[in-house]
Design a protein around this motif. Structure first.
Motif, PDB file in Angstrom:
ATOM      1  N   LYS A   6      -7.075  18.104 -25.395  1.00  0.00           N
ATOM      2  CA  LYS A   6      -6.614  19.006 -26.447  1.00  0.00           C
ATOM      3  C   LYS A   6      -7.382  20.329 -26.406  1.00  0.00           C
ATOM      4  N   ILE A   9      -6.151  22.467 -23.463  1.00  0.00           N
ATOM      5  CA  ILE A   9      -4.842  23.050 -23.757  1.00  0.00           C
ATOM      6  C   ILE A   9      -4.975  24.198 -24.748  1.00  0.00           C
ATOM      7  N   TYR A  25       4.075  22.412 -26.445  1.00  0.00           N
ATOM      8  CA  TYR A  25       2.866  21.807 -27.004  1.00  0.00           C
ATOM      9  C   TYR A  25       3.132  21.215 -28.387  1.00  0.00           C
ATOM     10  N   PHE A  29       4.897  17.675 -25.979  1.00  0.00           N
ATOM     11  CA  PHE A  29       5.369  17.727 -24.591  1.00  0.00           C
ATOM     12  C   PHE A  29       6.674  16.972 -24.382  1.00  0.00           C
ATOM     13  N   LEU A  70       0.456  27.216 -19.197  1.00  0.00           N
ATOM     14  CA  LEU A  70       0.515  25.937 -19.902  1.00  0.00           C
ATOM     15  C   LEU A  70       1.462  24.966 -19.203  1.00  0.00           C
ATOM     16  N   ILE A  74       0.488  21.354 -17.656  1.00  0.00           N
ATOM     17  CA  ILE A  74       1.190  20.123 -18.060  1.00  0.00           C
ATOM     18  C   ILE A  74       1.677  19.369 -16.831  1.00  0.00           C
TER      19      ILE A  74
END
Length: 80
Positions: A6, A9, A25, A29, A70, A74
């Motif tokens: 976390k 991210i 987010y 996801f 991001l 992911i």
């Protein structure tokens, strides 16, 4: 979600603005654009129907690539 994940991210999110307000987010996801990891360190291949609509897509040679930090994280870290 693990606390260290976390934090990573949130560090990524703090570095840029997202025109979709980080919907990926915020949805846990579940709402992700279509992209595929092909082994490049900082890019994915964009598989969206119209990649020109995304500010993070870039056309190179024969395909659009995704440069969203991001989304790349992911795909690489969470394998999504």
């Amino acid at each position: 979600m693990e606390e260290d994940l976390k934090q990573e991210i949130e560090a990524i999110i703090s570095q840029f603005k997202c025109p979709k307000d980080f919907k990926c987010y915020k949805s846990g996801f579940e709402t992700l654009c279509k992209a595929k990891d092909i082994g490049l360190e900082s890019f994915l291949v964009c598989l969206e129907n119209d990649p020109r609509e995304c500010k993070f897509s870039l056309y190179l040679e024969l395909a659009y690539i995704c440069e969203c930090p991001l989304r790349v994280y992911i795909a690489k870290k969470l394998k999504k």
